[in-house]
Design an enzyme around this catalytic site. Structure first.
Site, PDB file in Angstrom:
ATOM      1  N   ASP A  17      -7.878 -18.835 -46.200  1.00  0.00           N
ATOM      2  CA  ASP A  17      -9.260 -18.850 -45.717  1.00  0.00           C
ATOM      3  C   ASP A  17      -9.580 -20.156 -44.971  1.00  0.00           C
ATOM      4  OD1 ASP A  17     -12.216 -19.169 -45.735  1.00  0.00           O
ATOM      5  OD2 ASP A  17     -12.166 -17.334 -46.927  1.00  0.00           O
ATOM      6  N   HIS A  62     -10.879 -19.645 -54.453  1.00  0.00           N
ATOM      7  CA  HIS A  62     -12.257 -19.922 -54.018  1.00  0.00           C
ATOM      8  C   HIS A  62     -13.129 -18.694 -54.217  1.00  0.00           C
ATOM      9  CE1 HIS A  62     -12.167 -17.791 -50.040  1.00  0.00           C
ATOM     10  NE2 HIS A  62     -10.883 -17.853 -50.294  1.00  0.00           N
ATOM     11  N   CYS A 119     -13.656 -15.042 -52.096  1.00  0.00           N
ATOM     12  CA  CYS A 119     -12.346 -14.815 -51.462  1.00  0.00           C
ATOM     13  C   CYS A 119     -12.248 -13.360 -50.980  1.00  0.00           C
ATOM     14  CB  CYS A 119     -11.229 -15.121 -52.454  1.00  0.00           C
ATOM     15  SG  CYS A 119      -9.581 -14.950 -51.744  1.00  0.00           S
TER      16      CYS A 119
HETATM   17 CO    CO Z   1      -9.490 -16.386 -50.000  1.00  0.00          CO
END
Ligand code: CO
Length: 211
Positions: A45, A99, A102
């Site tokens: 990400d 995180h 996500c």
């Molecule tokens: Co992610």
């Protein structure tokens, strides 16, 4: 818009100038080699850049990123990074950092097809299956997604401990701690899940390798 990538090359020149201004030896020292203390296993990400969110510089963190920060034991890429980090660089800490929000974890919670990636997300679905009692009991979808992110990280920490690479380091008394963290894209803060492995004692005996 088409030439938006040019900005990156321009930024690079400005960054080089800044580094040289701050420390004229910056690149000379980095060119000597790397000696990072940390291996970071994080999500691909774009909002979770390892160095930026931990205030670390070039040379400090060895990084592996994939969708949903997975430790898949047949993934040659992850295993090669892990082996090099532990056996050659001798990092002292491995941090699995997931995180909240996500996309990979959210996709794995649903039943929609996304294409080839579904086969990667399968590993995350397996984590759900292992923790379905706790997760299904959370009626609020957002809370369930957040907890799923956390248990996914915890599972990856366990999966690191199951590798012969990590176990051999522990057996040799090489200092190696494995940590599980979650980053919150909403406020930028990292939560330590306090799942920290320093040896095999917390791992089911079926996973213990002999010398
Ligand atoms: Co992610």
């Amino acid at each position: 818009m088409k030439r938006s990538y040019l900005k990156l090359l321009k930024n690079n020149k400005a960054w080089v100038a800044e580094q040289n201004r701050n420390d004229p030896n910056f690149f000379k020292e980095l060119a000597q080699g790397q000696n990072p203390e940390y291996l970071w296993i994080g999500c691909s990400d774009s909002r979770v850049p390892a160095n930026q969110i931990t205030g670390t510089k070039s040379g400090e963190v060895f990084v592996h990123r994939n969708i949903a920060n997975m430790v898949v034991h047949s993934d040659m890429n992850m295993l090669s990074v892990l082996s090099y980090a532990v056996e050659v660089l001798k990092v002292k800490h491995i941090i699995v950092c997931g995180h909240y929000g996500c996309g990979g974890v959210l996709a794995a919670m649903g039943n929609k097809q996304f294409g080839l990636i579904d086969n990667w997300l399968r590993h995350i679905k397996d984590v759900y299956r292992l923790h379905y009692k706790e997760l299904d009991a959370l009626a609020d979808k957002e809370l369930r997604a957040r907890r799923f992110v956390e248990v996914n990280v915890i599972q990856q920490v366990y999966d690191l401990a199951k590798t012969s690479i990590v176990q051999n380091a522990w057996r040799k008394k090489q200092p190696l701690h494995v940590h599980g963290w979650v980053y919150d894209v909403k406020d930028g803060l990292i939560k330590d899940l306090k799942v920290s492995f320093t040896g095999m004692k917390d791992l089911h005996a079926i996973y213990h390798f002999e010398k």
